[in-house]
Design a protein around this motif. Structure first.
Motif, PDB file in Angstrom:
ATOM      1  N   ASP A 166     -99.600  33.947 -48.748  1.00 17.10           N
ATOM      2  CA  ASP A 166     -99.509  32.486 -49.316  1.00 17.10           C
ATOM      3  C   ASP A 166    -100.916  31.748 -48.833  1.00 17.10           C
ATOM      4  O   ASP A 166    -101.875  31.693 -47.974  1.00 17.10           O
ATOM      5  N   GLU A 167    -100.852  31.336 -50.148  1.00 19.99           N
ATOM      6  CA  GLU A 167    -101.982  29.678 -49.871  1.00 19.99           C
ATOM      7  C   GLU A 167    -102.507  28.920 -48.811  1.00 19.99           C
ATOM      8  O   GLU A 167    -102.804  28.278 -48.216  1.00 19.99           O
ATOM      9  N   GLU A 168    -100.469  28.870 -48.370  1.00 26.69           N
ATOM     10  CA  GLU A 168    -100.366  28.113 -47.225  1.00 26.69           C
ATOM     11  C   GLU A 168    -100.924  28.681 -45.687  1.00 26.69           C
ATOM     12  O   GLU A 168    -100.180  28.307 -44.538  1.00 26.69           O
ATOM     13  N   LEU A 243    -105.797  38.231 -53.194  1.00 30.77           N
ATOM     14  CA  LEU A 243    -105.040  39.635 -54.217  1.00 30.77           C
ATOM     15  C   LEU A 243    -104.288  38.711 -55.900  1.00 30.77           C
ATOM     16  O   LEU A 243    -103.817  37.839 -55.115  1.00 30.77           O
ATOM     17  N   ASN A 244    -105.047  38.850 -56.646  1.00 35.03           N
ATOM     18  CA  ASN A 244    -104.796  38.062 -57.752  1.00 35.03           C
ATOM     19  C   ASN A 244    -102.778  38.645 -57.818  1.00 35.03           C
ATOM     20  O   ASN A 244    -103.205  39.806 -58.292  1.00 35.03           O
ATOM     21  N   ASP A 245    -101.733  37.920 -57.875  1.00 29.75           N
ATOM     22  CA  ASP A 245    -100.634  38.688 -58.504  1.00 29.75           C
ATOM     23  C   ASP A 245    -100.810  38.313 -59.581  1.00 29.75           C
ATOM     24  O   ASP A 245     -99.613  37.131 -60.324  1.00 29.75           O
ATOM     25  N   ASP A 246    -100.435  39.742 -60.630  1.00 23.62           N
ATOM     26  CA  ASP A 246    -100.312  39.036 -62.526  1.00 23.62           C
ATOM     27  C   ASP A 246     -99.573  38.689 -62.850  1.00 23.62           C
ATOM     28  O   ASP A 246     -99.539  38.672 -63.814  1.00 23.62           O
ATOM     29  N   TYR A 253    -103.252  37.129 -50.232  1.00 21.05           N
ATOM     30  CA  TYR A 253    -103.595  37.441 -49.551  1.00 21.05           C
ATOM     31  C   TYR A 253    -103.048  38.526 -48.743  1.00 21.05           C
ATOM     32  O   TYR A 253    -102.781  38.671 -48.046  1.00 21.05           O
ATOM     33  N   THR A 254    -103.976  39.917 -48.576  1.00 19.56           N
ATOM     34  CA  THR A 254    -103.739  40.783 -47.738  1.00 19.56           C
ATOM     35  C   THR A 254    -104.117  41.039 -46.509  1.00 19.56           C
ATOM     36  O   THR A 254    -105.486  40.601 -46.527  1.00 19.56           O
ATOM     37  N   VAL A 255    -103.621  40.154 -44.932  1.00 17.09           N
ATOM     38  CA  VAL A 255    -105.031  40.828 -44.306  1.00 17.09           C
ATOM     39  C   VAL A 255    -103.977  41.699 -43.054  1.00 17.09           C
ATOM     40  O   VAL A 255    -103.437  42.587 -43.086  1.00 17.09           O
TER      41      VAL A 255
END
Lengths: 428, 205
Positions: A166-168, A243-246, A253-255
């Motif tokens: 996630d963003e964190e 990755l935008n989760d619609d 984010y995929t890593v």
């Protein structure tokens, strides 16, 4: 009750086929829709037997349906999803059509029960049926694609090291391959920060780069180091993709990790001196060249070069053997590594000679570092050789200098230190 | 005891009417399809869609493939007539009605529709006739369903209260079994109660 004076007009106006028939299939009424769509005029049909025109109908079943309709005074039906169960009516649609004949919905309703008459209503449901067929075909394709997707997902899950964060920078999902590679269970990874899973080696540098890219909502690729659950250090080629989760509008984010530990090991071997584990001469030359090229050095910002040589090393080798000589070199390399500053570049130059690049120093500071190195060697004690000393030559970059010119000055200074009695630091 | 305004008297009357309708259906099938069987005593309950789903799960085995025919009927008493027959029973029915060793898929589907026609026409017509009201039947549709998921999630969300009238139909000689569900929802419950009230008045006035 209002009596409709012209029922035929009404029946002809309907966009459905209507016939009245008795239990022996004699046709009593044939409306305009049927005339047009079957190409059989009413005058030709009325009073005739349906069997003469449409022998393919299963008349045993038809008779039963008529009987049911009359007996129950309630409509009966043919299954509307089937083709060719009743009369065949060609379809006139010119543009693309899946159907040659009309798809019919047939209802048999009681008409005059006492006289054994039923009314057969024929609805053209071709468009609807075509839509249904198209939908079925699309659903089958979707189902096939879903199967393929599931299969691919299983392959990815089992073979590729992928996490979603996630963003964190907290792990939201991880493939089975990732969990198995790291040696963790899913529950101990999901919700954890990436840096925690990667171990201490990555905290200061690697995962920070990933988290910085995430903070900027950017794609990132690079090499990162991690520690597995069993303590083994590994290297990854890593790609981070936003990755935008619609569904809920959040960004994740995929890593994707690709294990490059073997490549890294080979790479390390190619730049490392096998005895001292310091950089080898080849790597040192590369770093030295880059330092001269890439930075804009001036009189106030310059860098130094130290060449060090173990005094009377040949004597150590000759007297105590090569193994003792190697121990001296290993220990000297170790004490040099411990003494230099973070950011200084130390390498084995060859034989008993070592070189060290000191970024952002003037002559005074370079001499200070060299003196510290000299003292550190002097304090060493070896079981065979006892104490040893070393001599140092120092040079400082001046505008116009090349690698060769700096080495030449440092080497001359080292020669002078040897001439002046060894265990000294000299500069020209 | 009351179930959503239905007293025991209402339920007894409905059960009685259903017994008459079932008898009618059995006789019609014997006459029209030459199959002699029996209908079990109908279960009548008022439930929500989840209750119906759960009831169907209990009644229809999950490990069989079924032909499910749905037919809507309209009028003061309107709703949906559901006939569920296993693939094996449907094959026997196709064999019986079409008199061929291996009936085609079309034969089987048409046979199922035919039986459903008779069942719905006799049961619902008789029931509505007893309740002195008219009924309109709509075109039935049949689909093959794996297991017992007869109710879609959308239906569960959309419908609130329904009357479930269910029974088992059994033709031992032909090896044919099926389950019948008559479902009516929301507004129809009040309407049905009124019709039964009128019938009770007519009988006991």
């Amino acid at each position: 009750m209002v009596t409709i004076p012209y029922p035929n007009v009404l029946l002809d106006a309907l966009e459905i086929g209507v016939m009245v028939i008795d239990e022996s299939f004699e046709i009593r009424y044939w409306n305009q829709w049927l005339e047009i769509n079957t190409a059989h005029p009413a005058s030709e049909m009325i009073g005739k037997n349906l069997h003469d025109f449409y022998p393919q109908i299963d008349y045993k079943v038809f008779a039963r349906k008529i009987r049911t309709t009359l007996r129950l005074a309630s409509p009966t039906f043919y299954d509307a999803s089937l083709q060719n169960r009743f009369i065949e009516i060609p379809r006139t649609k010119i543009t693309t059509s899946l159907l040659i004949n009309m798809q019919l919905q047939v209802t048999i309703s009681p008409y005059i029960v006492e006289e054994g008459l039923v009314m057969v209503s024929i609805y053209d449901i071709s468009d609807l049926h075509e839509l249904k067929l198209t939908l079925q075909s699309q659903m089958e394709k979707i189902s096939e694609l879903n199967c393929e997707l599931h299969r691919d997902k299983m392959i990815i899950d089992a073979n590729l090291l992928i996490t979603k964060i996630d963003e964190e920078c907290r792990i939201v999902e991880a493939t089975q391959a990732f969990l198995e590679f790291f040696g963790y269970k899913k529950e101990s990874v999901i919700g954890e920060y990436l840096s925690q899973v990667f171990g201490d080696v990555s905290v200061d540098f690697d995962t920070i780069q990933i988290c910085d890219a995430i903070a900027r909502q950017q794609k990132w690729s690079g090499e990162v180091k991690a520690v597995l659950a069993n303590g083994e250090e590994v290297w990854f080629d890593t790609v981070v993709t936003p990755l935008n989760d619609d569904e809920n509008g959040t960004l994740s984010y995929t890593v994707i990790f690709h294990d490059i530990s073997d490549k890294k090991r080979i790479e390390l071997l190619s730049i490392t001196d096998p005895l001292t584990k310091l950089f080898n001469r080849h790597k040192f030359n590369e770093v030295f060249e880059n330092m001269i090229r890439r930075r804009h050095w001036d009189e106030n910002h310059t860098f130094g070069l130290i060449i060090a040589d173990v005094d009377h090393f040949k004597r150590v080798n000759d007297t105590y053997g090569h193994q003792s000589g190697d121990k001296v070199l290993i220990e000297v390399a170790h004490v040099f590594s411990q003494t230099i500053r973070t950011g200084d570049i130390l390498a084995r130059w060859g034989g008993e000679e070592f070189v060290c690049l000191l970024p952002d120093v003037d002559m005074e500071k370079a001499l200070y570092v060299a003196e510290k190195l000299r003292l550190a060697v002097e304090e060493l004690h070896f079981a065979d050789a006892g104490t040893i000393t070393s001599s140092f030559g120092v040079s400082i970059f001046t505008p116009g200098d090349t690698q060769e010119s700096m080495i030449h000055r440092a080497d001359s200074s080292l020669y002078r230190a040897k001439e002046n009695g060894r265990n000294r630091v000299e500069c020209i | 005891m009351q179930q959503n305004g239905f007293t025991d008297d209402h339920l007894d009357m409905l059960r009685e009417l259903m017994n008459i309708a079932m008898g009618n259906a059995t006789a019609s099938i014997a006459d029209l399809l030459e199959a002699f069987g029996k209908m079990h005593i109908p279960q009548i309950m008022i439930s929500d869609m989840e209750g119906l789903d759960s009831y169907i799960q209990q009644t229809i085995p999950n490990d069989q493939r079924n032909y499910v025919t749905k037919q809507l009927f309209g009028g003061l008493f309107s709703g949906e007539f559901l006939f569920v027959i296993s693939e094996e029973s449907a094959l026997h029915l196709g064999h019986h009605l079409y008199d061929v060793d291996k009936p085609s898929d079309g034969d089987i589907l048409d046979a199922v529709i035919e039986l459903t026609n008779i069942l719905s026409a006799t049961i619902i017509s008789r029931l509505t006739e007893e309740l002195n009201t008219k009924v309109q039947f709509f075109v039935p549709s049949t689909e093959r369903v794996d297991g017992n998921s007869l109710i879609s999630q959308e239906d569960i969300i959309n419908y609130h209260r329904i009357i479930i009238i269910s029974t088992e139909m059994e033709f031992q000689h032909q090896n044919i079994n099926g389950q019948i569900f008559i479902l009516t929802k929301d507004g129809m419950i009040g309407s049905l109660k009124e019709l039964i009230d009128r019938k009770l008045e007519e009988l006991y006035a």
